[in-house]
Design a protein around this motif. Sequence first.
Motif, short mmCIF file in Angstrom:
data_model
loop_
_atom_site.label_atom_id
_atom_site.label_comp_id
_atom_site.label_asym_id
_atom_site.label_seq_id
_atom_site.Cartn_x
_atom_site.Cartn_y
_atom_site.Cartn_z
N TYR A 1 -6.52 -1.62 -3.08
CA TYR A 1 -6.56 -2.92 -2.39
C TYR A 1 -6.31 -4.07 -3.38
CZ TYR A 1 -8.02 -6.47 0.96
OH TYR A 1 -8.04 -7.56 1.80
N ASP A 2 -6.84 -3.94 -4.61
CA ASP A 2 -6.59 -4.96 -5.63
C ASP A 2 -5.09 -5.08 -5.92
OD1 ASP A 2 -9.27 -5.51 -5.88
OD2 ASP A 2 -9.56 -4.29 -7.69
N LEU A 3 -4.42 -3.94 -6.10
CA LEU A 3 -2.98 -3.95 -6.39
C LEU A 3 -2.18 -4.53 -5.23
CD1 LEU A 3 -2.60 -0.42 -8.06
CD2 LEU A 3 -2.34 -2.64 -9.21
N GLY B 1 20.91 -6.27 6.74
CA GLY B 1 21.62 -7.24 5.93
C GLY B 1 21.03 -7.35 4.54
N ASP B 2 21.73 -8.09 3.69
CA ASP B 2 21.31 -8.30 2.30
C ASP B 2 20.29 -9.43 2.28
OD1 ASP B 2 21.00 -8.63 -0.40
OD2 ASP B 2 23.09 -9.19 -0.81
N ARG B 3 19.06 -9.12 1.86
CA ARG B 3 18.00 -10.13 1.82
C ARG B 3 18.16 -11.07 0.63
NH1 ARG B 3 17.31 -8.80 6.90
NH2 ARG B 3 16.71 -6.61 7.16
N VAL B 4 18.99 -10.72 -0.35
CA VAL B 4 19.24 -11.50 -1.56
C VAL B 4 17.97 -11.62 -2.41
CG1 VAL B 4 20.06 -13.68 -2.55
CG2 VAL B 4 21.12 -12.77 -0.45
N LEU B 5 16.91 -12.13 -1.84
CA LEU B 5 15.62 -12.26 -2.53
C LEU B 5 15.07 -10.88 -2.87
CD1 LEU B 5 13.65 -14.69 -3.22
CD2 LEU B 5 12.38 -13.99 -1.19
N LYS B 6 14.61 -10.70 -4.10
CA LYS B 6 14.10 -9.39 -4.53
C LYS B 6 12.59 -9.26 -4.39
CE LYS B 6 18.17 -8.01 -5.51
NZ LYS B 6 18.84 -7.13 -4.51
N LEU B 7 11.89 -10.36 -4.12
CA LEU B 7 10.45 -10.30 -3.92
C LEU B 7 10.13 -9.41 -2.73
CD1 LEU B 7 9.59 -14.09 -4.39
CD2 LEU B 7 9.13 -12.24 -6.02
N GLY B 8 9.17 -8.50 -2.90
CA GLY B 8 8.81 -7.60 -1.81
C GLY B 8 9.48 -6.24 -1.90
N THR B 9 10.39 -6.06 -2.87
CA THR B 9 10.97 -4.73 -3.08
C THR B 9 9.98 -3.90 -3.91
OG1 THR B 9 12.18 -5.57 -5.00
CG2 THR B 9 13.34 -5.55 -2.90
N ASN B 10 10.26 -2.63 -4.03
CA ASN B 10 9.31 -1.69 -4.64
C ASN B 10 9.33 -1.76 -6.16
OD1 ASN B 10 7.63 0.42 -5.26
ND2 ASN B 10 8.68 1.94 -4.01
N MET B 11 8.28 -2.35 -6.76
CA MET B 11 8.24 -2.45 -8.22
C MET B 11 7.74 -1.17 -8.86
SD MET B 11 5.01 -4.96 -9.00
CE MET B 11 3.34 -4.61 -8.44
N TYR B 12 7.36 -0.16 -8.05
CA TYR B 12 6.90 1.12 -8.58
C TYR B 12 7.98 2.19 -8.50
CZ TYR B 12 2.53 -1.30 -7.52
OH TYR B 12 1.53 -2.22 -7.42
N MET C 1 0.83 -1.20 0.00
CA MET C 1 0.00 0.00 0.00
C MET C 1 0.87 1.26 0.00
SD MET C 1 -2.91 1.26 2.73
CE MET C 1 -1.75 1.76 4.00
N LEU C 2 1.91 1.25 0.81
CA LEU C 2 2.80 2.41 0.89
C LEU C 2 3.57 2.61 -0.41
CD1 LEU C 2 4.01 1.85 4.54
CD2 LEU C 2 2.64 3.79 3.74
N TYR C 3 3.99 1.53 -1.08
CA TYR C 3 4.65 1.65 -2.38
C TYR C 3 3.74 2.37 -3.37
CZ TYR C 3 8.03 -2.04 -1.00
OH TYR C 3 8.99 -2.79 -0.38
N ILE C 4 2.48 1.94 -3.42
CA ILE C 4 1.53 2.48 -4.39
C ILE C 4 1.23 3.94 -4.09
CG2 ILE C 4 -0.81 2.27 -5.33
CD1 ILE C 4 -0.55 -0.78 -4.44
#
Length: 379
Positions: A91-93, A240-251, A17-20
């Motif tokens: 909410y859909d996004l 630390g480095d999460r390595v995984l990129k899922l959950g980063t800001n795609m906007y 929600m905050l990203y959007i």
Amino acid sequence: MSARTLPLLFLNLGGEMLYILDQRLRAQSIPGEKARKVMNDIITTMFNKKFMEELFKPQELYSKKALRTVYDRLAHASIMRLNQASMDKLYDLMTMAFKYQVLLCPRPKDILLVTFNHLDAIKDFIRDSPGILNQVDETFRQLIETYSCLSAGEFQLIRQTLLIFFQDMHIRVSIFLKDKVQNSNGRFVLPISGPVPWGTEVPGLIRIFNHNGDEVKRTEFTTDGNYVTPQREGSFDLYGDRVLKLGTNMYSVSRPVETHMSGSSKNLASHAKENIVPNPLAKEELNFLARLLGGLEIKEPRGSETGFRLNLFTTDEEEEHAALTRPEELSYKVINIEATQEPGRRAELSRILGELEVADPRPASSGKGEDLLALMDEL
């Protein structure tokens, strides 16, 4: 169903929600100071200490409609306003983005890394506000304390609980469609290449063992995917480095984002009323948290502040059209939050509200949420 799922669901959806909202505030050229105030107010409310303490108690998930009500109030915790159609799109996004992340997690435990990515980004939004940063860091510590000791099986149950929550949601999102990770029916495309889960091997080898546990034969086979071994595991520490990129800001790079009801979602509309009715326990928990947050009262501009409306569509006409064409059953307008009349429950709610009272003498409140909002202003 896992009773440890709610904090992860709430925090990850809140992060999306905050990203959007950040992207739309920039797209509509909202003045920097006003945009920062909106983000700070929402994050302060979201990470309120008392609310987080209750959120982390083992409990069942809310229904979709009940949870949507919480985010509606959260989005209006500052001077910004959203119309019904924009709130529905928001909410859909949020939900489709997190559903995609849960589906693509290499292993169930990595849902925690997705959560940490969201919280890392939220901390970047408020890097100049040390008081709010402390609130987020405290939630970080609660996450580490609560989830670091869980087994792989318990994380699998959390993932299954999340997927059950999302299973009937198939909203098409333009970013996912353009990136070819979502089909036209709203269902996601799962990759057959890339890093395998940490601690596992690249597929292509069958080992055969005898009754003594000794390896007696190896057989290799070819796979259609291009799998690789991950270089290292993501960090589950505060920093630390999460390595995984899922959950980063795609906007973070400005891209127009549209949502559309898929055919399967439209067909599900006739069954939506059944799906979104809260079970009694979940509704009691919503009542409980609603009072803990003073009912999440919508905040009105004070003094010299001027409110503004945020539009998640390109034009007002698009917003109006979306409001008219969305199926009534899938528009989360109202949920009745009622207080149970049991004396024991009343006493418990009175005790909680008593803990939220500010020590300094104050004028009589004109609304049931003002005491808590005043308390959060001091954080």
